[in-house]
Design a protein around this motif. Structure first.
Motif, PDB file in Angstrom:
ATOM      1  N   PRO A 158       0.804  -1.228   0.000  1.00  0.00           N
ATOM      2  CA  PRO A 158       0.000   0.000   0.000  1.00  0.00           C
ATOM      3  C   PRO A 158       0.835   1.276   0.000  1.00  0.00           C
ATOM      4  N   LYS A 159       1.927   1.302   0.758  1.00  0.00           N
ATOM      5  CA  LYS A 159       2.734   2.518   0.826  1.00  0.00           C
ATOM      6  C   LYS A 159       3.376   2.835  -0.517  1.00  0.00           C
ATOM      7  N   ALA A 160       3.949   1.828  -1.147  1.00  0.00           N
ATOM      8  CA  ALA A 160       4.606   2.061  -2.437  1.00  0.00           C
ATOM      9  C   ALA A 160       3.598   2.475  -3.497  1.00  0.00           C
ATOM     10  N   ASP A 161       2.442   1.812  -3.525  1.00  0.00           N
ATOM     11  CA  ASP A 161       1.433   2.163  -4.522  1.00  0.00           C
ATOM     12  C   ASP A 161       0.842   3.542  -4.257  1.00  0.00           C
ATOM     13  N   ALA A 162       0.722   3.924  -2.976  1.00  0.00           N
ATOM     14  CA  ALA A 162       0.223   5.269  -2.655  1.00  0.00           C
ATOM     15  C   ALA A 162       1.209   6.327  -3.128  1.00  0.00           C
ATOM     16  N   ASP A 163       2.510   6.064  -2.946  1.00  0.00           N
ATOM     17  CA  ASP A 163       3.524   7.010  -3.427  1.00  0.00           C
ATOM     18  C   ASP A 163       3.436   7.163  -4.942  1.00  0.00           C
ATOM     19  N   GLU A 164       3.253   6.044  -5.634  1.00  0.00           N
ATOM     20  CA  GLU A 164       3.186   6.100  -7.095  1.00  0.00           C
ATOM     21  C   GLU A 164       1.921   6.817  -7.562  1.00  0.00           C
ATOM     22  N   ALA A 165       0.806   6.575  -6.861  1.00  0.00           N
ATOM     23  CA  ALA A 165      -0.442   7.256  -7.226  1.00  0.00           C
ATOM     24  C   ALA A 165      -0.318   8.758  -7.015  1.00  0.00           C
ATOM     25  N   TYR A 166       0.327   9.151  -5.926  1.00  0.00           N
ATOM     26  CA  TYR A 166       0.519  10.578  -5.652  1.00  0.00           C
ATOM     27  C   TYR A 166       1.366  11.225  -6.746  1.00  0.00           C
ATOM     28  N   ALA A 167       2.457  10.553  -7.129  1.00  0.00           N
ATOM     29  CA  ALA A 167       3.323  11.104  -8.175  1.00  0.00           C
ATOM     30  C   ALA A 167       2.570  11.202  -9.501  1.00  0.00           C
ATOM     31  N   ALA A 168       1.751  10.182  -9.800  1.00  0.00           N
ATOM     32  CA  ALA A 168       0.995  10.206 -11.052  1.00  0.00           C
ATOM     33  C   ALA A 168      -0.020  11.340 -11.066  1.00  0.00           C
TER      34      ALA A 168
END
Length: 406
Positions: free
Chosen positions: A7-17
């Motif tokens: 969840p943390k890694a995917d949240a970081d990627e979603a934020y960057a996107a």
């Protein structure tokens, strides 16, 4: 790439996107692309609502494991339950937003976008009878003409030609405000934009190691504005015809814009959102709302701000707030902000004089009320205060921005 299990890694990627998308959607070369973007956002909104629902469930399901920093389980469990309830409320709002976005996408799908006419054809689309106003400033030949208003905002088409290099640029999006304006005023706005563009080019030359300011016009036009900076400065400082009302255009006596009752009224000073609001939200988090109010007070130009608010209808009985907004009051100002939605707004009591310390001035005494200036859609922070007056401005400066979108 998504991990589907972190969840943390995917949240970081979603934020960057999302940050990338916010930057990319500042302009659309082809407005038909908005439909595809809306489709992806609709799917993303559904996934976001699911994420929020799952976050709420995680807080509530594991609340027996929650403690505060002092080891108090009751306090930790109470906080977990409160967080879960708030997240469920946010999920309900997202469901509502999803439905609205779905309707917007359906309406967008009904649009058949036509290509933008080339520069050579500008003014030929429903504007054949429009009167052109032409002015030569140095090697620049500037042309403006009125076109169909966009909503309540009057706008002009414009054409910029550099007779020295042959560079040409134009558009149909020179916004000049809500009040009817003359071609002279539209020309003035275009001159001030070019003046600012020339200043940006000079700044880039003076500071080659710093990131270059973003240009409003093609580079060749920016270079031409820089080459004609003296002529543009002289024209921007010269006498211009003031704003007129529709009644005056028709030969009738001019009536002033009606003023609201002073008691209990608020005017909008500034509204920021997205990246523009990030700095202020960081300031609130670090130093508190009062620091943000003192910072945003730099957008208050006194009488000019009052008249812009009157002309645009940004006058309220109470400071407008949303369900997720927070508020703070300091002196005559009220700050509303939402870290979750990424916006901040500053309002001032109508006809109230701020504490001079907030504005970094010595004499806040107001000047005599004047006729309203042309309506403005946004304002820039006070770059310079002439003398000791709260209302002082530098001649020829673009005191507030209009919707010139290139």
């Amino acid at each position: 790439m998504p991990t589907f299990n972190d969840p943390k890694a995917d949240a970081d990627e979603a934020y960057a996107a999302l940050r990338g998308l916010a930057h990319a959607t500042r302009t659309f070369e082809n407005p038909a692309d908005t439909y595809d973007v809306l489709g992806n956002l609709l799917g993303g909104m559904g996934s976001l609502a699911q994420v929020i629902d799952q976050l709420a469930g995680a807080h509530l399901a594991a609340r027996h494991r929650a403690f505060d920093d002092t080891g108090d389980q009751l306090a930790g469990e109470t906080a977990a339950e409160a967080a879960g309830r708030e997240l469920l409320a946010v999920k309900a709002l997202l469901d509502q937003a999803y439905r609205g976005l779905d309707v917007a996408m359906s309406q967008s799908g009904k649009i058949a976008w036509h290509p933008e006419p080339p520069v050579s054809a500008l003014g030929q689309v429903n504007e054949a009878d429009a009167v052109r106003t032409v002015e030569e400033i140095g090697t620049l030949k500037l042309t403006v003409w009125p076109i169909t208003p966009l909503g309540v905002h009057h706008r002009y088409g414009y054409l910029i030609e550099d007779q020295a290099t042959g560079a040409v640029a134009g558009g149909r999006d020179l916004f000049t405000g809500i009040e009817p304006v003359t071609p002279e005023q539209a020309m003035r706005e275009l001159v001030i934009y070019l003046q600012a563009e020339g200043d940006n080019r000079q700044r880039a030359l003076d500071h080659p190691d710093e990131p270059a300011p973003e240009l409003m016009f093609p580079e060749a036009i920016a270079d031409a504005a820089h080459a004609n900076d003296a002529a543009l400065d002289a024209r921007a400082s010269s006498t211009w015809q003031g704003p007129v009302q529709l009644a005056e255009l028709l030969g009738a006596p001019r009536d002033p814009v009606p003023e609201p009752e002073k008691a209990g009224r608020w005017i909008s000073v500034v509204f920021l959102h997205g990246e523009d609001a990030d700095h202020v939200l960081d300031l609130i988090e670090k130093n508190g709302p009062d620091a943000a109010i003192e910072h945003l007070a730099g957008y208050d130009f006194g009488e000019e701000t009052v008249q812009a608010a009157l002309a645009n209808g940004y006058v309220y009985d109470e400071p407008p707030t949303g369900a997720l907004d927070r508020t703070a009051t300091h002196d005559v100002y009220t700050l509303t902000y939402s870290p979750s939605l990424g916006h901040v707004a500053l309002l001032r009591e109508y006809d109230a004089t701020p504490d001079p310390a907030l504005l970094d001035i010595d004499d806040p005494a107001p000047v005599e009320r004047q006729e309203p200036t042309a309506a403005r859609e946004a304002r820039s922070p006070r770059a310079e205060r002439s003398g000791s007056s709260w209302f002082g401005r530098r001649t020829g400066t673009a005191s507030s921005s209009q919707g010139l979108a290139l």
